[in-house]
Write an enzyme that holds these catalytic residues in place. Structure first.
Site, PDB file in Angstrom:
ATOM      1  N   HIS A   1       0.828  -1.210   0.000  1.00 30.24           N
ATOM      2  CA  HIS A   1       0.000   0.000   0.000  1.00 30.24           C
ATOM      3  C   HIS A   1       0.868   1.268   0.000  1.00 30.24           C
ATOM      4  CE1 HIS A   1      -3.966   1.833   1.741  1.00 30.24           C
ATOM      5  NE2 HIS A   1      -3.306   2.728   1.023  1.00 30.24           N
TER       6      HIS A   1
ATOM      7  N   LEU B   1       2.241   6.703  -4.935  1.00 30.66           N
ATOM      8  CA  LEU B   1       3.404   7.323  -5.579  1.00 30.66           C
ATOM      9  C   LEU B   1       3.042   8.589  -6.366  1.00 30.66           C
ATOM     10  CD1 LEU B   1       5.598   4.274  -6.667  1.00 30.66           C
ATOM     11  CD2 LEU B   1       5.722   5.667  -4.598  1.00 30.66           C
TER      12      LEU B   1
ATOM     13  N   ASP C   1       0.862   2.688   3.643  1.00 33.42           N
ATOM     14  CA  ASP C   1      -0.067   3.747   3.220  1.00 33.42           C
ATOM     15  C   ASP C   1       0.680   5.076   3.078  1.00 33.42           C
ATOM     16  OD1 ASP C   1      -2.336   4.981   2.334  1.00 33.42           O
ATOM     17  OD2 ASP C   1      -3.376   4.975   4.267  1.00 33.42           O
TER      18      ASP C   1
ATOM     19  N   PRO D   1      -5.841  14.149   4.152  1.00 38.12           N
ATOM     20  CA  PRO D   1      -5.365  13.093   5.051  1.00 38.12           C
ATOM     21  C   PRO D   1      -4.225  12.299   4.416  1.00 38.12           C
ATOM     22  CG  PRO D   1      -7.364  12.373   3.946  1.00 38.12           C
ATOM     23  CD  PRO D   1      -7.068  13.763   3.436  1.00 38.12           C
TER      24      PRO D   1
HETATM   25  N1  NCD Z   1      -4.554   7.416   3.879  1.00 34.69           N
HETATM   26  C1  NCD Z   1      -4.837   8.648   3.601  1.00 34.69           C
HETATM   27  O1  NCD Z   1      -5.120   9.415   4.528  1.00 34.69           O
HETATM   28  N2  NCD Z   1      -4.796   9.139   2.352  1.00 34.69           N
HETATM   29  C2  NCD Z   1      -4.596   8.378   1.154  1.00 34.69           C
HETATM   30  C3  NCD Z   1      -5.830   7.647   0.734  1.00 34.69           C
HETATM   31  C4  NCD Z   1      -6.114   6.404   1.553  1.00 34.69           C
HETATM   32  O2  NCD Z   1      -5.225   5.595   1.804  1.00 34.69           O
HETATM   33  O3  NCD Z   1      -7.262   6.172   1.915  1.00 34.69           O
HETATM   34  C5  NCD Z   1      -4.147   9.316   0.054  1.00 34.69           C
HETATM   35  O4  NCD Z   1      -4.184   8.955  -1.120  1.00 34.69           O
HETATM   36  O5  NCD Z   1      -3.702  10.436   0.375  1.00 34.69           O
HETATM   37 ZN    ZN Z   2      -7.351   4.083   2.234  1.00 34.09          ZN
HETATM   38 ZN    ZN Z   3      -3.936   4.574   0.864  1.00 34.40          ZN
END
Ligand code: NCD
Ligand code: ZN
Ligand code: ZN
EC number: 3.5.2.3
Length: 428
Positions: A56, A59, A303, A321
């Site tokens: 996850h 990029l 993430d 976020p």
């Molecule tokens: N995790 C996040 O807060 N943001 C992610 C999207 C996601 O993973 O849901 C993003 O693409 O910025």
């Molecule tokens: Zn997500």
């Molecule tokens: Zn994500």
């Protein structure tokens, strides 16, 4: 071309051994004489692990190259000990067709620091209305193995059911961003005392747990595989345990930030702490750590979500976020899982390399450190510490929540098919 890693401890176990790598494959383990032309890496008893695999990663290429590119993100990945990453589909344009996924795959191979596997979108344009052409992406040169609308939830149960049914025929996996959108309208932070005190609209645990429960049942009945992205609540861990007991083919990931950080961070008002799903409570984080140790949660995924200053360094409700993760993941796992005795280094290899490689269906990553195996490897100094500085990370964006923190565990070398991609904090 040969490389000799001198005096490393595979999985942090036993006496140091030498590891000879020729043409990308481990050819000898033990006391080994270096061939004349070999590049020698002095390991000094450090821990040797299979190269990390991130299921996850964001990029941002194409579309937001001002925050991250396949180039800069690959550098961050190599420095973080990764040899393979899965790049999420929420780019602009969305990776919902063969042209985009083939671009991402090819660009990753050109950069050559890490295998960049594109994730394909489940629905056209991430709109949640009709299925994307999963088969075309799976059969493209990018060989897409994971599909996800991450950033958004595949909320329509009929669409999710169809996606799961198709995925079995294609032997791919659907990774769900579990968030019932009707329960998170305007949500800013974990629904609880802390958000209430600051006047932020709450993101309830049930918005995640209800989708995970629903999807586990859909997957069970379709006999399909399901992967749950960024598990953040204690209740989700309970649902996963229940579903696994019943034989559901479900896997799940937890992020380093949900293992370490909590909504106590809200008090700073600093949007660097804003992430989806939100930081939860201390008891959630504690439960996630034990669930990871016990295998209820299968793996760690970063993430990694780079954002530009103007999108992040603003008032809380307007901020996007997401947080950086690739170069800090190993250290956060060392801090939360190894220092606490919840995992040994063999366990770290399992949750950061072997399991994610299995879930993402990568044959050449997450392999045993043994003769005849591909040399995708990471060398870690378990005793060293470092201080995180966002500006010094390889990512173009600098939104790390760990700014100024001193963390244990330093990645000293990464090898992709026997070639050094990072060494002593520098990309090779
Ligand atoms: N995790 C996040 O807060 N943001 C992610 C999207 C996601 O993973 O849901 C993003 O693409 O910025
Ligand atoms: Zn997500
Ligand atoms: Zn994500």
């Amino acid at each position: 071309m040969s490389t000799l890693i001198k005096g490393a401890r595979p999985y942090g176990e036993g006496d140091p051994v030498d590891v000879l790598i020729e043409d990308g494959v481990i050819t000898a383990l033990g006391v080994v004489e270096a061939p004349e032309d070999a590049e020698v890496v002095e390991a000094g008893g450090q821990v040797l692990l299979p190269g990390f695999v991130d299921l996850h990663t964001h990029l941002r290429e194409p579309g937001r190259e001002d925050t991250e590119t396949i180039d800069s993100g690959s550098a961050a990945a190599a420095l973080g000990g990764y040899t393979a990453v899965f790049a999420m589909a929420n780019t602009d344009p969305v990776a919902d067709n063969a042209v985009i996924v083939e671009h991402v795959w090819r660009r990753g191979q050109e950069v050559g620091l890490v295998d960049v596997h594109p994730v394909g979108a489940v629905t056209v344009g991430l709109k949640g209305e009709k299925l994307a052409e999963l088969g075309t992406m799976a059969n493209s040169q990018a060989r897409v193995k994971v599909f996800s609308d991450d950033g958004l939830c595949v909320a329509d149960p009929l669409l999710m059911r169809r996606a799961l049914e198709y995925s079995t025929a294609l032997d791919v996996v659907i990774a769900q961003h579990a968030e019932e959108p009707r329960l998170t309208v305007g949500a800013q932070a974990h629904e609880g005392e802390r958000a209430a005190r600051l006047g932020y609209t709450g993101w309830p645990a049930a918005a995640e747990e209800s989708i995970v429960a629903r999807d586990c049942l859909l997957a069970l009945h379709a006999n399909a595989r399901l992967h749950v992205c960024h598990v953040s609540t204690s209740g989700t861990a309970d649902v996963l345990a229940w579903a696994k007991e019943r034989g559901t083919k479900v896997s799940a990931e937890v992020t380093p930030h949900h293992l370490l950080l909590t909504d106590e961070r809200l008090a700073t008002y600093d949007p660097v702490n804003k992430v989806n799903p939100p930081l939860r409570t201390e008891s959630d984080a504690e439960k996630l750590r034990t669930a990871l140790a016990e295998g209820v949660i299968d793996c760690v995924a970063t993430d990694h979500a780079p954002h530009a200053v103007q999108d992040k360094d603003t008032e809380w409700t307007a901020a996007r976020p997401g947080m950086l993760g690739l170069q800090t993941a190993l250290s956060i796992v060392a801090e939360t899982m190894v220092r606490t005795g919840l995992l040994d280094w063999r366990g770290v290899a399992h949750v950061m390399s072997e399991r994610p490689a299995e879930i993402g269906n990568l044959a050449d990553h997450g392999r045993p450190i043994a003769v005849g195996e591909p040399a995708n490897l990471t060398l870690v100094d378990p005793d060293a510490e470092w201080t995180v500085r966002g500006a010094e990370l390889a990512s173009i964006a600098a939104n790390t929540p760990y700014e100024g923190m001193r963390l244990p565990g330093v990645v000293t070398a990464t090898l992709l098919r026997g070639r050094l991609t990072a060494r002593d904090g520098k990309v090779c």
